[in-house]
Enzyme design. Structure first.
Site, mmCIF file in Angstrom:
data_model
loop_
_atom_site.group_PDB
_atom_site.id
_atom_site.type_symbol
_atom_site.label_atom_id
_atom_site.label_comp_id
_atom_site.label_asym_id
_atom_site.label_seq_id
_atom_site.Cartn_x
_atom_site.Cartn_y
_atom_site.Cartn_z
ATOM 1 N N PRO A 58 -17.651 5.407 4.931
ATOM 2 C CA PRO A 58 -17.402 4.889 3.585
ATOM 3 C C PRO A 58 -15.942 5.053 3.178
ATOM 4 C CG PRO A 58 -19.416 6.177 3.640
ATOM 5 C CD PRO A 58 -18.746 6.378 4.969
ATOM 6 N N GLU A 59 -15.446 4.086 2.424
ATOM 7 C CA GLU A 59 -14.051 4.118 2.006
ATOM 8 C C GLU A 59 -13.937 4.631 0.577
ATOM 9 O OE1 GLU A 59 -11.635 1.095 3.544
ATOM 10 O OE2 GLU A 59 -13.088 0.444 5.038
ATOM 11 N N LYS A 89 -11.559 10.229 -0.011
ATOM 12 C CA LYS A 89 -12.937 10.121 0.480
ATOM 13 C C LYS A 89 -13.732 11.401 0.245
ATOM 14 C CE LYS A 89 -11.574 6.888 4.126
ATOM 15 N NZ LYS A 89 -11.689 6.556 5.564
ATOM 16 N N CYS A 123 -10.286 -17.404 13.466
ATOM 17 C CA CYS A 123 -9.590 -17.012 12.243
ATOM 18 C C CYS A 123 -9.902 -18.019 11.149
ATOM 19 C CB CYS A 123 -8.086 -16.951 12.504
ATOM 20 S SG CYS A 123 -7.082 -16.607 11.034
ATOM 21 N N CYS A 169 -5.474 -11.311 14.063
ATOM 22 C CA CYS A 169 -5.189 -12.654 14.551
ATOM 23 C C CYS A 169 -3.765 -12.669 15.083
ATOM 24 C CB CYS A 169 -5.342 -13.666 13.416
ATOM 25 S SG CYS A 169 -4.760 -15.322 13.838
ATOM 26 N N CYS A 203 -1.526 -15.316 13.018
ATOM 27 C CA CYS A 203 -1.211 -14.942 11.638
ATOM 28 C C CYS A 203 -0.519 -13.587 11.534
ATOM 29 C CB CYS A 203 -2.480 -14.930 10.792
ATOM 30 S SG CYS A 203 -3.268 -16.549 10.592
#
Length: 249
Positions: A2-3, A51, A220, A240, A243
């Site tokens: 979990p963030e 956290k 992407c 990607c 990008c």
């Protein structure tokens, strides 16, 4: 894992259930703290720090961390729990609520004055009242050759980001995750975006459709290039190559 936004929401739920109320039950199911009983004491406050969660009761602070499998549930008294009893690491009850911490990665009871031993190493908290963007930027810059994809989840630099955010922030800023932290062209913009994203998400339990996170082998959404997934640290990172071109030379 979990963030910070998930932990922030968890703290809010625990605050509503416990803060300003007297504990009628305190059952810490960790051998080292099995004899600790804070029942009869008032819960002063519940705070999140990156956290980490701190439940302050009298002269003590209950420090928990969800890690990979942990969760806090709030129940009405005499309600059946949604997870097995053997997974409970701590039970805190008031007259009208029961808070149960299941499969917590860390459960410890500290003296209030010892909180820094648990959270003192953390960088500025993206969701905290003491958020300091300049310090976070400086910490990332001073990470030197550490890849930015690792530096963003190093809680000593800034507290709260996890694997989802590091992937999405790097993509949206066009930064290859293996770029040395000190070589990122615009660290202030990266930090500003991370701060804005986690604040937008903090009140939502369902995040937006990811650009790259968890999408290895898929196209992407922006350019159609196949998303790559590599191991970086203890988790996979996704990017990607069009990008987020790597720095050459």
């Amino acid at each position: 894992m979990p963030e910070g936004d998930t932990v922030w929401r968890t703290a809010n739920s625990l605050r509503d259930a416990l803060e300003g109320k007297v504990l009628t039950r305190c059952d810490v199911r960790v051998p080292r703290y099995a004899t600790v009983d804070l029942s009869g004491q008032l819960v002063d406050e519940v705070v999140s720090r990156g956290k980490h969660l701190l439940i302050r009761v009298g002269d003590y602070s209950i420090h928990t961390h969800l890690k990979m499998e942990g969760a806090w549930h709030i129940y009405a008294p005499d309600t059946k729990w949604r997870r097995p009893t053997h997974q409970a690491r701590i039970v805190l009850a008031t007259e009208d609520r029961v808070a149960v911490g299941f499969s917590l990665g860390i459960t410890e009871v500290l003296g209030r004055d010892d909180e820094e031993s648990a959270v003192g190493h953390l960088g500025p908290d993206l969701l905290g009242p003491d958020w300091d963007a300049d310090t976070a930027i400086r910490n990332l810059r001073e990470a030197g050759d550490q890849p930015i994809g690792l530096a963003l989840v190093d809680q000593r630099n800034l507290a709260g980001l996890g694997n989802v955010y590091r992937n999405e922030v790097c993509f949206l800023r066009g930064v290859h995750p293996y770029t040395p932290s000190s070589d990122v062209a615009d660290l202030p913009a990266l930090v500003t975006l991370a701060h804005r994203m986690i604040h937008i998400d903090k009140n939502n339990s369902i995040r937006h459709r990811p650009w790259v996170y968890g999408r290895a082998g898929k196209r992407c959404r922006r350019c159609g290039t196949v998303i790559e997934g590599h191991d970086l640290g203890q988790q996979q990172i996704f990017f990607c190559t069009y990008c987020q071109p790597p720095i050459v030379g």
